[in-house]
Design a protein around this motif. Sequence first.
Motif, PDB file in Angstrom:
ATOM      1  N   PHE A 257      48.633  -5.586 -11.694  1.00 14.68           N
ATOM      2  CA  PHE A 257      48.086  -4.910 -12.611  1.00 14.68           C
ATOM      3  C   PHE A 257      47.829  -3.407 -11.886  1.00 14.68           C
ATOM      4  O   PHE A 257      48.118  -3.547 -11.511  1.00 14.68           O
ATOM      5  N   THR A 258      48.122  -2.793 -13.234  1.00 13.84           N
ATOM      6  CA  THR A 258      47.899  -1.925 -13.494  1.00 13.84           C
ATOM      7  C   THR A 258      46.476  -0.972 -13.995  1.00 13.84           C
ATOM      8  O   THR A 258      46.396  -1.852 -15.040  1.00 13.84           O
ATOM      9  N   HIS A 259      45.465  -0.442 -13.019  1.00 13.22           N
ATOM     10  CA  HIS A 259      44.398  -0.238 -12.620  1.00 13.22           C
ATOM     11  C   HIS A 259      44.448   0.575 -14.908  1.00 13.22           C
ATOM     12  O   HIS A 259      44.969   1.669 -14.599  1.00 13.22           O
ATOM     13  N   PRO A 260      43.601   0.920 -15.818  1.00 10.59           N
ATOM     14  CA  PRO A 260      43.820   1.146 -16.939  1.00 10.59           C
ATOM     15  C   PRO A 260      43.081   3.066 -16.639  1.00 10.59           C
ATOM     16  O   PRO A 260      43.951   3.540 -17.465  1.00 10.59           O
ATOM     17  N   ILE A 261      42.249   3.556 -16.249  1.00 11.18           N
ATOM     18  CA  ILE A 261      42.268   4.235 -15.815  1.00 11.18           C
ATOM     19  C   ILE A 261      42.477   5.040 -14.439  1.00 11.18           C
ATOM     20  O   ILE A 261      43.669   5.964 -14.797  1.00 11.18           O
ATOM     21  N   THR A 262      42.788   4.697 -13.389  1.00 12.43           N
ATOM     22  CA  THR A 262      43.316   5.441 -12.154  1.00 12.43           C
ATOM     23  C   THR A 262      45.545   5.106 -11.814  1.00 12.43           C
ATOM     24  O   THR A 262      45.517   5.753 -10.671  1.00 12.43           O
ATOM     25  N   LYS A 263      45.317   4.150 -12.951  1.00 16.89           N
ATOM     26  CA  LYS A 263      47.173   4.065 -12.671  1.00 16.89           C
ATOM     27  C   LYS A 263      47.368   3.725 -11.086  1.00 16.89           C
ATOM     28  O   LYS A 263      47.995   3.566 -10.898  1.00 16.89           O
ATOM     29  N   GLN A 264      46.531   2.964 -10.636  1.00 22.02           N
ATOM     30  CA  GLN A 264      46.779   2.355  -9.483  1.00 22.02           C
ATOM     31  C   GLN A 264      46.974   0.600  -9.782  1.00 22.02           C
ATOM     32  O   GLN A 264      46.931   0.016 -10.756  1.00 22.02           O
ATOM     33  N   VAL A 265      48.311   0.902  -8.514  1.00 17.60           N
ATOM     34  CA  VAL A 265      49.073  -0.150  -8.916  1.00 17.60           C
ATOM     35  C   VAL A 265      48.171  -2.169  -8.152  1.00 17.60           C
ATOM     36  O   VAL A 265      48.163  -1.265  -6.417  1.00 17.60           O
ATOM     37  N   LEU A 266      47.094  -2.437  -8.538  1.00 21.61           N
ATOM     38  CA  LEU A 266      46.585  -3.799  -7.751  1.00 21.61           C
ATOM     39  C   LEU A 266      47.140  -5.183  -7.664  1.00 21.61           C
ATOM     40  O   LEU A 266      47.476  -5.767  -8.950  1.00 21.61           O
TER      41      LEU A 266
END
Length: 282
Positions: A257-266
């Motif tokens: 998923f994409t982190h909602p704050i950092t926008k990093q894909v985890l």
Amino acid sequence: MKLKFKIKQDQQLREFIAEHDISEKLLSAIKNNGDLRVNGEHVTVRCLLRKEDMLEIIFPEEKRGKQLTPAKMDLDILYEDEYLLVVNKPAMMPCIPDHRYHDQTLANGLIAYYESIGLDSTIHFVNRLDRETSGLLIVAKYRYIHYLLSREYIERKYMALAYGQVSDQTIDLPIGRLSRHVRREILPAGKPSVTHCHVLKQGEHFSLVECRLETGRTHQIRVHLSAIGHPLIGDRLYGDIRNSAGTYYLHSYQLRFTHPITKQVLMFVEERPIDEAYYQSD
């Protein structure tokens, strides 16, 4: 929770808030029990933000339900930051308390963990797993983070031990329920439900299947595999193929998923060995 932003262009604060998916209801709660500050000073939504301003949004305190009492337990936390965590839930542990399970649930364990790190918040499961199902769960630490994640696509993959010779396929059958009973059914008026199945291993009487969920209905994998004639071995609610384990093997092994704050894909992967008791006849 606090969020800080460095303003990139002149803009009214109300417009900025709307662009960041803060609803009118949440905004009202922020006004009453939180705060809006620009460069350290309290402001209203009518404030005109200037480029290089520092905006701070302070969210209201989160209230816990009375049933969320702390219960200390060993948690397998794979990832944590100030907004969310990813935890690996063991099989046979409920996510939340109910009339049968009062305090030995994952939510109670997380509350004890929150207290140990000084986090005054409550539990927001982004995805849930049945008591018997093990694997990866995303837990938002705050309501706003949960809301943002609920709007994002989360890739979820499971491993399921099904009866018989399953073939690679996509199961697109609507799921609903006829009464207040826990059991779900394939119903024409049910909610759209899609499961993509890929066979990983087969034996004479079983198939180890990777299931990728396109939707997230209650009992979706269990209902769909049963509907095509391949219930999970040991799942007595949706089939009658019993085993020595007395329950079924279903494991949420991958999340992306994409982190909602950092926008990093985890992405997280956590496999679980299959005990022989899951295969053996009762």
